[in-house]
Scaffold this motif. Structure first.
Motif, mmCIF file in Angstrom:
data_model
loop_
_atom_site.group_PDB
_atom_site.id
_atom_site.type_symbol
_atom_site.label_atom_id
_atom_site.label_comp_id
_atom_site.label_asym_id
_atom_site.label_seq_id
_atom_site.Cartn_x
_atom_site.Cartn_y
_atom_site.Cartn_z
ATOM 1 N N ALA A 181 0.890 -1.236 -0.088
ATOM 2 C CA ALA A 181 -0.077 -0.051 0.084
ATOM 3 C C ALA A 181 1.017 1.296 -0.023
ATOM 4 O O ALA A 181 1.475 1.727 1.075
ATOM 5 C CB ALA A 181 -0.939 0.021 1.284
ATOM 6 N N ARG A 182 0.772 1.958 -1.204
ATOM 7 C CA ARG A 182 1.754 3.269 -1.171
ATOM 8 C C ARG A 182 0.882 4.167 -1.896
ATOM 9 O O ARG A 182 0.316 3.815 -3.075
ATOM 10 C CB ARG A 182 3.000 2.977 -2.028
ATOM 11 N N GLY A 183 0.652 5.327 -1.477
ATOM 12 C CA GLY A 183 -0.109 6.418 -2.148
ATOM 13 C C GLY A 183 -0.297 7.575 -1.271
ATOM 14 O O GLY A 183 -0.100 7.613 0.061
ATOM 15 N N PHE A 184 -0.988 8.463 -1.918
ATOM 16 C CA PHE A 184 -1.471 9.735 -1.239
ATOM 17 C C PHE A 184 -2.597 9.792 -0.319
ATOM 18 O O PHE A 184 -3.550 9.062 -0.888
ATOM 19 C CB PHE A 184 -1.265 10.956 -2.035
ATOM 20 N N SER A 185 -2.748 10.267 0.902
ATOM 21 C CA SER A 185 -3.814 10.438 1.428
ATOM 22 C C SER A 185 -4.680 11.366 0.992
ATOM 23 O O SER A 185 -4.448 12.160 -0.042
ATOM 24 C CB SER A 185 -3.471 10.838 3.150
ATOM 25 N N ASP A 186 -5.978 11.316 1.493
ATOM 26 C CA ASP A 186 -6.985 11.981 0.754
ATOM 27 C C ASP A 186 -6.714 13.756 1.232
ATOM 28 O O ASP A 186 -7.128 14.601 0.198
ATOM 29 C CB ASP A 186 -8.367 11.732 1.413
ATOM 30 N N THR A 187 -5.988 13.925 2.216
ATOM 31 C CA THR A 187 -5.614 15.388 2.383
ATOM 32 C C THR A 187 -4.719 15.692 1.320
ATOM 33 O O THR A 187 -5.079 17.030 0.984
ATOM 34 C CB THR A 187 -4.781 15.333 3.803
#
Length: 366
Positions: free
Chosen positions: A50-56
């Motif tokens: 799991a790698r990715g940018f948060s909703d923020t």
């Protein structure tokens, strides 16, 4: 007597054999779960990283590229329609004011116009404000405003880039990929490049390739963002009857058991047991429950995955089984190798003992 000698000898070995590994099972003397790899196990164990940018980060709106902010610097050029204006000289009707820095309260100082709020305005908006304030003292002044570099909205970029540094957010570089390009681009292989963005207390990571495969991850930047570009730091260990004993860094996002073995020269053809390829791993409880088909598992569990490359679909299973960060791959030696080593050791021992007896008898004759 031969059996006694065999049991008394401590045979050299590159590591544990199959029986010794299986003795560590929860069904015997140990606390590890031994699991044969098949299609169901592959589906349960191959959890994507799991790698990715948060909703923020992903939901942040695109900044106005020309918005002036505290800390920025602006330049002004004022043209007046009278021979002797407020700012113009006798030789030129235009006056240029450079490096006007927006102070901590958001203002700049312009002669004859006083303190003018600049922060939050575009260059066009600031131009109109200054023109209106100067118009009270000189007829119809023409004002040109440009935003130059400053620290009002900058991003720090470090790591494997063509040109590390601090870069202002301007209209062409409001998104992450554009800012990376402005810094000279990435200088390491893209398939194993990880981008880390720090914004305040948030620190998120994403694969570089995913920025292009998933446009929604090409986030809008904010002043103060810190971006780190680095090679993937995940590693695994290979030991036993392989071409090399090594600690290996991942060279791609997904790495299978077959690919991992190939990176160290594959199995040693003279020593390896292709039915005994083991992967040692600490699995989180949720993965362990799915792999074992048990719901009573709590906490991290020690799992030993067994790959039999000689099985009808063994190579397919190994090709589909994904290696993860921290895994240890161990290949056991073939039983014939162990037996030959035992015989060689015993033969050597007996030869030495025979030589000693012969020497003693010769000494007795003397």
């Amino acid at each position: 007597m031969f059996a006694a000698g065999l049991s008394a000898c401590s045979m050299p070995s590159s590591g544990p054999n199959r029986n010794e590994i299986f003795s560590g099972s929860v069904l015997r003397e140990g606390d590890a779960y031994i699991v044969a790899v098949g299609d169901r196990v592959n589906r349960a164990a191959n959890v994507p990283l799991a790698r990715g940018f948060s909703d923020t980060l992903r939901n942040a709106a695109l900044m106005g590229g020309d918005t002036i902010r505290i800390g920025d610097t602006v330049s002004l050029t004022v043209y007046e329609n009278v021979p002797e204006g407020l700012l113009a000289s006798a030789d030129s009707r235009g006056a240029t004011l450079t490096d006007l820095q927006v102070d901590s309260q958001g203002f700049i100082y312009v002669p004859f116009a006083g303190r003018v709020r600049a922060a939050g305005q575009t260059p066009e908006g600031l131009r109109g404000t200054i023109a209106r304030q100067l118009d009270e003292q000189t007829p119809d002044p023409q004002v040109y405003v440009s935003r130059t570099s400053g620290d009002g909205a900058t991003v720090s970029l470090v790591g494997s880039l063509g040109a590390q540094g601090v870069y202002p957010i301007v209209r062409p570089t409001r998104r992450l990929t554009a800012m990376l390009a402005a810094a000279g681009g990435v200088t390491i292989p893209t398939q194993s490049t990880v981008i880390t963005v720090n914004r305040g207390s948030i620190s998120d990571r994403v694969w570089l390739q995913d920025l292009f495969d998933h446009p929604e991850l090409d986030i809008a930047l904010r002043g103060g963002d810190r971006v780190l570009v680095e090679q993937d730091q995940r590693r695994f260990t290979v030991m036993g009857a392989t071409g090399a004993q090594a600690l290996v860094t991942f060279d791609s996002q997904v790495l299978t058991a077959i690919e991992a073995l190939a990176q160290v020269g594959g199995l040693d053809a003279t020593r390896a047991d292709p039915t005994g390829v083991f992967v040692f791993r600490n699995e989180p409880a949720e993965v362990a429950r799915n792999v074992l088909g048990r719901q009573d598992i709590t906490g991290d569990q020690r799992l030993v995955y067994v790959l039999d490359l000689t099985a009808p679909n063994g190579m397919f299973m190994a090709r589909d089984f994904q290696i993860r960060d921290g895994d240890t791959i161990y290949v056991t030696e073939a039983s014939a190798v162990t037996w030959n080593r035992t015989i060689a050791t015993l033969t050597g021992t007996l030869s030495i003992a025979g030589g000693a007896v012969s020497t003693a008898e010769t000494a007795g004759d003397l």
